[in-house]
Design a protein around this motif. Structure first.
Motif, PDB file in Angstrom:
ATOM      1  N   ARG A 105      11.377  -3.501   5.152  1.00  0.00           N
ATOM      2  CA  ARG A 105      11.852  -4.266   3.994  1.00  0.00           C
ATOM      3  C   ARG A 105      10.985  -3.977   2.777  1.00  0.00           C
ATOM      4  O   ARG A 105      11.427  -4.083   1.652  1.00  0.00           O
ATOM      5  N   VAL A 106       9.741  -3.625   3.011  1.00  0.00           N
ATOM      6  CA  VAL A 106       8.804  -3.323   1.936  1.00  0.00           C
ATOM      7  C   VAL A 106       8.987  -1.858   1.536  1.00  0.00           C
ATOM      8  O   VAL A 106       8.860  -0.970   2.365  1.00  0.00           O
ATOM      9  N   LYS A 107       9.289  -1.609   0.285  1.00  0.00           N
ATOM     10  CA  LYS A 107       9.535  -0.247  -0.176  1.00  0.00           C
ATOM     11  C   LYS A 107       8.309   0.315  -0.883  1.00  0.00           C
ATOM     12  O   LYS A 107       8.122   0.158  -2.070  1.00  0.00           O
ATOM     13  N   PHE A 108       7.435   0.942  -0.139  1.00  0.00           N
ATOM     14  CA  PHE A 108       6.245   1.570  -0.681  1.00  0.00           C
ATOM     15  C   PHE A 108       6.592   2.999  -1.101  1.00  0.00           C
ATOM     16  O   PHE A 108       7.599   3.550  -0.703  1.00  0.00           O
ATOM     17  N   ARG A 109       5.748   3.579  -1.927  1.00  0.00           N
ATOM     18  CA  ARG A 109       5.948   4.953  -2.392  1.00  0.00           C
ATOM     19  C   ARG A 109       5.204   5.915  -1.463  1.00  0.00           C
ATOM     20  O   ARG A 109       4.128   5.602  -0.959  1.00  0.00           O
ATOM     21  N   ILE A 110       5.799   7.096  -1.277  1.00  0.00           N
ATOM     22  CA  ILE A 110       5.178   8.144  -0.466  1.00  0.00           C
ATOM     23  C   ILE A 110       4.941   9.358  -1.359  1.00  0.00           C
ATOM     24  O   ILE A 110       5.855   9.844  -2.021  1.00  0.00           O
ATOM     25  N   TYR A 111       3.687   9.821  -1.366  1.00  0.00           N
ATOM     26  CA  TYR A 111       3.310  11.031  -2.087  1.00  0.00           C
ATOM     27  C   TYR A 111       2.911  12.054  -1.027  1.00  0.00           C
ATOM     28  O   TYR A 111       2.241  11.714  -0.056  1.00  0.00           O
ATOM     29  N   PHE A 112       3.310  13.309  -1.216  1.00  0.00           N
ATOM     30  CA  PHE A 112       2.970  14.349  -0.243  1.00  0.00           C
ATOM     31  C   PHE A 112       2.370  15.536  -0.964  1.00  0.00           C
ATOM     32  O   PHE A 112       2.891  15.982  -1.983  1.00  0.00           O
ATOM     33  N   GLN A 113       1.255  16.039  -0.441  1.00  0.00           N
ATOM     34  CA  GLN A 113       0.646  17.231  -1.002  1.00  0.00           C
ATOM     35  C   GLN A 113       0.729  18.347   0.015  1.00  0.00           C
ATOM     36  O   GLN A 113       0.307  18.198   1.163  1.00  0.00           O
ATOM     37  N   SER A 114       1.310  19.462  -0.392  1.00  0.00           N
ATOM     38  CA  SER A 114       1.429  20.630   0.475  1.00  0.00           C
ATOM     39  C   SER A 114       0.568  21.740  -0.103  1.00  0.00           C
ATOM     40  O   SER A 114       0.831  22.227  -1.196  1.00  0.00           O
ATOM     41  N   ILE A 126      11.129  15.568   2.796  1.00  0.00           N
ATOM     42  CA  ILE A 126      10.865  15.824   1.381  1.00  0.00           C
ATOM     43  C   ILE A 126      11.868  15.136   0.457  1.00  0.00           C
ATOM     44  O   ILE A 126      11.461  14.576  -0.563  1.00  0.00           O
ATOM     45  N   PRO A 127      13.168  15.095   0.770  1.00  0.00           N
ATOM     46  CA  PRO A 127      14.078  14.357  -0.121  1.00  0.00           C
ATOM     47  C   PRO A 127      13.773  12.858  -0.184  1.00  0.00           C
ATOM     48  O   PRO A 127      14.232  12.172  -1.091  1.00  0.00           O
ATOM     49  N   ARG A 128      12.993  12.352   0.744  1.00  0.00           N
ATOM     50  CA  ARG A 128      12.672  10.925   0.803  1.00  0.00           C
ATOM     51  C   ARG A 128      11.284  10.603   0.261  1.00  0.00           C
ATOM     52  O   ARG A 128      10.840   9.464   0.299  1.00  0.00           O
ATOM     53  N   VAL A 129      10.605  11.625  -0.234  1.00  0.00           N
ATOM     54  CA  VAL A 129       9.275  11.475  -0.833  1.00  0.00           C
ATOM     55  C   VAL A 129       9.454  11.240  -2.325  1.00  0.00           C
ATOM     56  O   VAL A 129      10.290  11.873  -2.965  1.00  0.00           O
ATOM     57  N   GLN A 130       8.668  10.328  -2.891  1.00  0.00           N
ATOM     58  CA  GLN A 130       8.810  10.018  -4.305  1.00  0.00           C
ATOM     59  C   GLN A 130       8.110  11.033  -5.198  1.00  0.00           C
ATOM     60  O   GLN A 130       8.541  11.288  -6.313  1.00  0.00           O
ATOM     61  N   GLU A 131       7.006  11.614  -4.716  1.00  0.00           N
ATOM     62  CA  GLU A 131       6.285  12.578  -5.533  1.00  0.00           C
ATOM     63  C   GLU A 131       5.656  13.634  -4.639  1.00  0.00           C
ATOM     64  O   GLU A 131       5.095  13.324  -3.592  1.00  0.00           O
ATOM     65  N   LEU A 132       5.759  14.894  -5.067  1.00  0.00           N
ATOM     66  CA  LEU A 132       5.275  16.026  -4.294  1.00  0.00           C
ATOM     67  C   LEU A 132       4.223  16.755  -5.116  1.00  0.00           C
ATOM     68  O   LEU A 132       4.457  17.109  -6.272  1.00  0.00           O
ATOM     69  N   PHE A 133       3.031  16.957  -4.532  1.00  0.00           N
ATOM     70  CA  PHE A 133       1.943  17.681  -5.191  1.00  0.00           C
ATOM     71  C   PHE A 133       1.836  19.051  -4.526  1.00  0.00           C
ATOM     72  O   PHE A 133       1.668  19.136  -3.314  1.00  0.00           O
ATOM     73  N   ALA A 164       0.840  -1.194   0.000  1.00  0.00           N
ATOM     74  CA  ALA A 164       0.000   0.000   0.000  1.00  0.00           C
ATOM     75  C   ALA A 164       0.874   1.243   0.000  1.00  0.00           C
ATOM     76  O   ALA A 164       1.637   1.474   0.938  1.00  0.00           O
ATOM     77  N   ASN A 165       0.808   2.007  -1.084  1.00  0.00           N
ATOM     78  CA  ASN A 165       1.506   3.280  -1.132  1.00  0.00           C
ATOM     79  C   ASN A 165       0.735   4.297  -0.300  1.00  0.00           C
ATOM     80  O   ASN A 165      -0.415   4.056   0.074  1.00  0.00           O
ATOM     81  N   VAL A 166       1.359   5.447  -0.016  1.00  0.00           N
ATOM     82  CA  VAL A 166       0.756   6.406   0.897  1.00  0.00           C
ATOM     83  C   VAL A 166       0.758   7.799   0.286  1.00  0.00           C
ATOM     84  O   VAL A 166       1.768   8.248  -0.248  1.00  0.00           O
ATOM     85  N   PHE A 167      -0.391   8.478   0.372  1.00  0.00           N
ATOM     86  CA  PHE A 167      -0.526   9.869  -0.043  1.00  0.00           C
ATOM     87  C   PHE A 167      -0.884  10.665   1.204  1.00  0.00           C
ATOM     88  O   PHE A 167      -1.929  10.423   1.813  1.00  0.00           O
TER      89      PHE A 167
END
Length: 184
Positions: free
Chosen positions: A108-117, A142-149, A86-89
């Motif tokens: 161990r599980v590498k999920f994606r993190i999306y952040f909206q500011s 923020i440098p560890r977030v995959q996508e920033l909205f 489960a990725n996270v927004f």
């Protein structure tokens, strides 16, 4: 497509345009395993749709801290239910963002993190200590977030000024738009 846990800075569904116009259609049309997770509402009789759930905790005080940990458990529950990572927004919730960045670092599980500011909390929210803490969390996360909205070019410039956008993909979705920026 992996399910996404959308953690929002709203008290249940208060009809926010970003929720109604962008997130709900995404979950409904593209990703039935995803979940929208709200803070506890003031109106306890509120009925949510099948892809939304509210936390037991309120937005103020210790409730905000407890909510940030509850989100980790909700992510795990979503993973178990769907059998997929489960990725996270995360929308505007700095403590939730910090928890997921730390969880991703140790997992161990590498999920994606999306952040909206959508609001510069690090500049205008709370007292001096709260703003300092928000800046510190941003600098770390923020440098560890995959996508920033972001909601404007000004917001994008704010993050560039912090030097945070090295490998992070950035999307600008202007406020009050009709949300044409949806990708499958």
């Amino acid at each position: 497509m992996s399910p996404i846990l959308f953690v929002l800075d709203k008290e249940a569904d208060d009809g926010h345009s970003f929720v109604r116009g962008f997130i709900e259609p995404f979950v409904r049309d593209f990703n039935s395993g995803s979940l929208i997770y709200f803070f506890a509402p003031k109106n306890k009789s509120l009925v949510l749709n099948e892809f939304a759930k509210y936390s037991r905790f309120r937005r103020r005080g210790v409730g905000r801290i407890l909510h940030s940990f509850a989100c980790l458990f909700e992510s795990r529950r979503l993973h178990r239910r769907t059998g997929a990572v489960a990725n996270v927004f995360v929308r505007n919730e700095f403590l939730v963002l910090l928890n997921f960045v730390l969880m991703r670092f140790f997992s161990r599980v590498k999920f994606r993190i999306y952040f909206q500011s959508s609001y510069p909390h690090e500049l205008y929210s709370g007292g001096e200590f709260s703003r300092f803490l928000a800046r510190a969390i941003l600098l770390f996360c923020i440098p560890r977030v995959q996508e920033l909205f972001l909601v404007s070019e000004n917001a994008s410039n704010r993050f560039v000024r912090y030097g945070l956008l090295g490998h992070t993909r950035v999307r600008v979705i202007p406020l009050c738009c009709d949300f044409p920026i949806r990708e499958r």
